[in-house]
Design a protein around this motif. Structure first.
Motif, short mmCIF file in Angstrom:
data_model
loop_
_atom_site.label_atom_id
_atom_site.label_comp_id
_atom_site.label_asym_id
_atom_site.label_seq_id
_atom_site.Cartn_x
_atom_site.Cartn_y
_atom_site.Cartn_z
N THR A 1 5.91 -2.39 -10.25
CA THR A 1 6.15 -3.73 -9.55
C THR A 1 4.75 -4.89 -10.29
O THR A 1 3.89 -3.95 -10.75
N HIS B 1 2.26 -8.57 -8.98
CA HIS B 1 1.75 -9.15 -7.75
C HIS B 1 0.99 -10.30 -9.59
O HIS B 1 0.94 -10.21 -9.62
N PRO B 2 1.79 -11.62 -8.74
CA PRO B 2 1.60 -13.01 -9.89
C PRO B 2 0.48 -13.73 -9.94
O PRO B 2 -0.07 -13.71 -10.48
N GLU B 3 -1.18 -12.18 -8.98
CA GLU B 3 -2.04 -12.59 -9.81
C GLU B 3 -2.50 -11.92 -10.14
O GLU B 3 -3.84 -11.85 -11.35
N HIS B 4 -2.44 -10.38 -9.82
CA HIS B 4 -3.16 -9.25 -10.07
C HIS B 4 -2.39 -8.41 -10.89
O HIS B 4 -2.78 -7.42 -11.76
N ARG C 1 2.22 -3.94 -1.30
CA ARG C 1 1.60 -5.44 -0.94
C ARG C 1 1.97 -5.72 -2.16
O ARG C 1 3.14 -8.07 -2.18
N ASN C 2 2.68 -5.54 -3.38
CA ASN C 2 2.78 -6.81 -4.25
C ASN C 2 4.43 -7.23 -4.54
O ASN C 2 5.35 -7.63 -4.31
N ARG D 1 6.29 -7.30 -0.81
CA ARG D 1 6.21 -8.70 -0.55
C ARG D 1 5.55 -9.98 -1.26
O ARG D 1 6.18 -10.92 -0.26
N GLU D 2 5.39 -9.98 -1.94
CA GLU D 2 4.33 -10.88 -2.85
C GLU D 2 6.14 -11.15 -4.33
O GLU D 2 5.92 -12.81 -4.18
N GLU D 3 6.59 -10.44 -4.49
CA GLU D 3 7.26 -9.92 -5.72
C GLU D 3 7.96 -8.78 -5.55
O GLU D 3 6.82 -7.90 -6.11
#
Length: 163
Positions: free
Chosen positions: A32, A34-37, A65-66, A68-70
């Motif tokens: 996965t 995350h757009p920022e991490h 968490r990832n 949910r964002e992407e």
């Protein structure tokens, strides 16, 4: 790269072998981002229901968490010689809202029911859009066996036209 003895399989054979592995294997690598991490990769138990991969992870995990964002995700079986890579979008179900059939199949395969554990879990369903499978260098060409959610060697169902 040593390729002696590797016989190139046809697409239908790769598809059959891939489906067999999806039914019998236990672990899958889940990638996965995350757009920022950035990227994150973790092995999870998985279940193949004939159409989708089901996994379960802690609701507060980096993977959850990832997603949910992407929701775009890549999955790979843990063999680096007989490679199977799946790509799709994840759909997450809180442990108390997962379809009963998926949860019961998960219990049957692993003997573990996250719905009765302390803490919150999320079931993750991925319907593959693309599947790639190859065994060694001779099979790199033609490794895509599913494109846009359709197996490339699907046989038509129903009566065959006469003519």
């Amino acid at each position: 790269m040593e390729t002696t003895g590797i016989v190139r399989r046809r697409t239908a054979e790769r598809m059959r072998d891939t489906l067999e592995r999806l039914l019998t294997e236990r672990d899958v690598w889940v990638s996965t981002a995350h757009p920022e991490h950035g990227p994150h990769q973790v092995p999870l138990w998985f279940l193949w229901d004939g159409r989708a991969v089901w996994m379960c992870t802690g609701a507060a995990s980096v993977t959850a968490r990832n997603l949910r964002e992407e929701p775009r995700v890549r999955l790979s079986l843990p063999d680096t010689f007989e490679v199977v890579l799946l790509q799709g979008e994840a759909e997450c179900f809180p442990d108390q809202e997962v379809p009963a059939g998926a949860a019961e199949a998960f219990v049957a395969k692993f003997g573990w029911d996250p719905r009765v554990e302390e803490g919150s879990f999320v079931y993750v369903r991925v319907v593959p859009r693309t599947v790639r499978a190859w065994r060694g260098e001779p099979e790199l060409r033609g490794r895509v066996i599913m494109r846009d959610g359709m197996w490339l060697e699907q046989r038509p169902t129903g009566p065959r036209p006469r003519g």
